[in-house]
Design a protein around this motif. Structure first.
Motif, PDB file in Angstrom:
ATOM      1  N   PRO A   1      -2.057  -1.222 -12.494  1.00 46.08           N
ATOM      2  CA  PRO A   1      -2.679  -0.085 -11.810  1.00 46.08           C
ATOM      3  C   PRO A   1      -1.610   0.918 -11.384  1.00 46.08           C
ATOM      4  N   TYR A   2      -2.006   2.168 -11.347  1.00 42.11           N
ATOM      5  CA  TYR A   2      -1.096   3.236 -10.947  1.00 42.11           C
ATOM      6  C   TYR A   2      -0.836   3.128  -9.451  1.00 42.11           C
ATOM      7  N   GLN A   3       0.427   3.196  -9.062  1.00 41.61           N
ATOM      8  CA  GLN A   3       0.780   3.171  -7.644  1.00 41.61           C
ATOM      9  C   GLN A   3       1.465   4.479  -7.290  1.00 41.61           C
ATOM     10  N   ARG A   4       0.924   5.113  -6.255  1.00 41.72           N
ATOM     11  CA  ARG A   4       1.562   6.336  -5.780  1.00 41.72           C
ATOM     12  C   ARG A   4       2.841   6.007  -5.049  1.00 41.72           C
ATOM     13  N   LYS A   5       3.703   6.990  -4.973  1.00 43.26           N
ATOM     14  CA  LYS A   5       4.938   6.837  -4.226  1.00 43.26           C
ATOM     15  C   LYS A   5       4.600   6.649  -2.753  1.00 43.26           C
ATOM     16  N   VAL A   6       5.294   5.746  -2.115  1.00 37.50           N
ATOM     17  CA  VAL A   6       5.054   5.472  -0.707  1.00 37.50           C
ATOM     18  C   VAL A   6       5.539   6.662   0.116  1.00 37.50           C
ATOM     19  N   ILE A   7       4.659   7.173   0.978  1.00 35.17           N
ATOM     20  CA  ILE A   7       5.022   8.299   1.826  1.00 35.17           C
ATOM     21  C   ILE A   7       5.684   7.754   3.080  1.00 35.17           C
ATOM     22  N   ARG A   8       6.947   8.116   3.250  1.00 30.62           N
ATOM     23  CA  ARG A   8       7.694   7.659   4.412  1.00 30.62           C
ATOM     24  C   ARG A   8       7.462   8.611   5.576  1.00 30.62           C
ATOM     25  N   PRO A   9       7.522   8.089   6.787  1.00 28.62           N
ATOM     26  CA  PRO A   9       7.375   8.970   7.942  1.00 28.62           C
ATOM     27  C   PRO A   9       8.578   9.905   8.049  1.00 28.62           C
TER      28      PRO A   9
END
Length: 147
Positions: free
Chosen positions: A45-53
């Motif tokens: 499955p496609y995983q988006r880049k993790v958005i860091r705070p």
């Protein structure tokens, strides 16, 4: 990354008896990629880049409040939030502030129109002439009223 359609096509080609080298040639991919995808039962499955705070996150409400109060200078706000513990840079602050800034649309020139005979325009010219052997600066008005 192999798309889902390609994933199923690779498996179908293999079921029909094609070699990994032949599948790689047909698909325009490396043999190692084909071998890797054949070892999997389902496509990943496609995983988006993790958005860091962001370092600015705890201070965003304060920045918005200061902008609503009329302070639009990023340097001033930067100094204020640094005293509160902000460790980031001014670029991050400016990028955050940009959408909240009011749009200023000013015309550089505003035309001033009057009826004929009520307005005159004059251009000034500066000239240097020889006056008794010495250069002398003179000014002259040139009317632009072309009637």
């Amino acid at each position: 990354m192999v798309k889902n359609g390609d994933f199923y096509m690779i498996h179908e080609m293999r079921k029909r008896g094609m070699s990994i080298t032949r599948i790689a040639q047909e698909m325009g991919r490396d043999r190692k990629t084909i071998r890797k995808w054949l070892s999997k039962k389902e496509p990943e499955p496609y995983q988006r880049k993790v958005i860091r705070p962001s370092k600015l996150d705890p201070f965003k409400d304060y920045v918005r409040l200061r902008m609503e109060e009329g302070c639009l200078n990023a340097r001033v706000i930067l100094e204020e939030i640094k005293t509160k513990g902000y460790s980031g840079g001014i670029t991050t602050l400016r990028v955050f502030m940009k959408p909240f800034r009011p749009t200023v649309i000013n015309k550089t020139t505003v035309r001033f129109e009057t009826d004929p005979g009520y307005q005159a325009q004059v251009d000034w010219g500066r000239f240097t002439v020889d006056w008794h052997g010495k250069p002398k600066r003179l000014y002259q008005a040139a009317s632009l009223d072309h009637r």
